[in-house]
Design a protein around this motif. Structure first.
Motif: not given
Length: 229
Positions: A6-24
């Motif tokens: 159902d889900s897999l959660a990953l810890e990230v240091q900076f949410l905006d940086r990580a989100a930008d990576f996955y979205e870009t």
């Protein structure tokens, strides 16, 4: 016993940086809520989570996990990602996979070994967990309905098949220098969450009843949440 990841959660240091990576780079569309960003990929939600006080489970560190794609999209991913990353590529029989790291050290794989579909990414088909005792971890997950499909030459890893392929690794570096995840956070759908928890209750570090689910912490500190189908 367990029907789907159902889900897999990953810890990230900076949410905006990580989100930008996955979205870009992976063209995922987010659903943001406070300290988390969630992406729907097939049947699985991939959650990016910033550490914050009281936030347990945290999400996994340096998790190696795999997205599935189709043969046609695979070539597009290789060409496009190759412009920005020093990709590692391997072939397993007729299946092929690309490997690269996200900003937080999670090893992202895109492979043709998963479910097909019309989207560029069709699901999550593999997660790698670091364990202290391979024999104990294998027994734990087999009691949840997983079955052994492969073993490493030196018996330091085992691959299990279930609603998602689980690779259990003793501490080591794998393909593309990937590591098994620590304190991973996985959620599964099941017809009977209580029965799933009961199957491993005697070896679990903790068992917690939630509003509509049961959460188990395995002997290596990985969190498993069992939700009703």
């Amino acid at each position: 016993m367990l029907s789907v990841l159902d889900s897999l959660a990953l810890e990230v240091q900076f949410l905006d940086r990580a989100a930008d990576f996955y979205e870009t780079h992976l063209e995922l569309q987010d659903d943001r809520d406070g300290h988390e960003v969630a992406y729907e990929v097939g049947d699985t939600t991939v959650v990016l989570r910033e550490p914050h006080p009281g936030g347990v489970p945290r999400g996994g560190l340096h998790v190696h996990y795999a997205f599935s794609t189709t043969e046609d999209y695979y070539a597009e991913w290789r060409d496009r990602l190759g412009e920005d990353f020093d990709l590692s590529e391997f072939q397993f029989g007729t299946a092929r996979s690309l490997y690269f790291d996200d900003p937080d050290g999670h090893c992202v794989e895109i492979g043709t070994g998963g479910a097909d579909g019309d989207e560029p990414l069709t699901g999550v088909f593999e997660v790698v967990l670091e364990v202290e005792s391979l024999a104990d971890a294998e027994s734990f997950y087999r009691d949840l309905g997983f079955a052994v499909s492969d073993r490493g030459d030196e018996r330091r890893r085992v691959r299990l098949t279930g609603p998602v392929d689980l690779e259990l690794w003793e501490p080591q570096l794998g393909i593309a220098d990937a590591r098994g995840g620590v304190h991973a956070d996985l959620a599964f759908r099941t017809s009977d969450p209580d029965a799933a928890a009961t199957a491993v209750r005697d070896r679990a570090c903790s068992v917690t009843d939630l509003d509509d689910a049961v959460r188990v912490r395995d002997p290596d500190g990985h969190y498993l949440t069992f939700k009703p189908d």
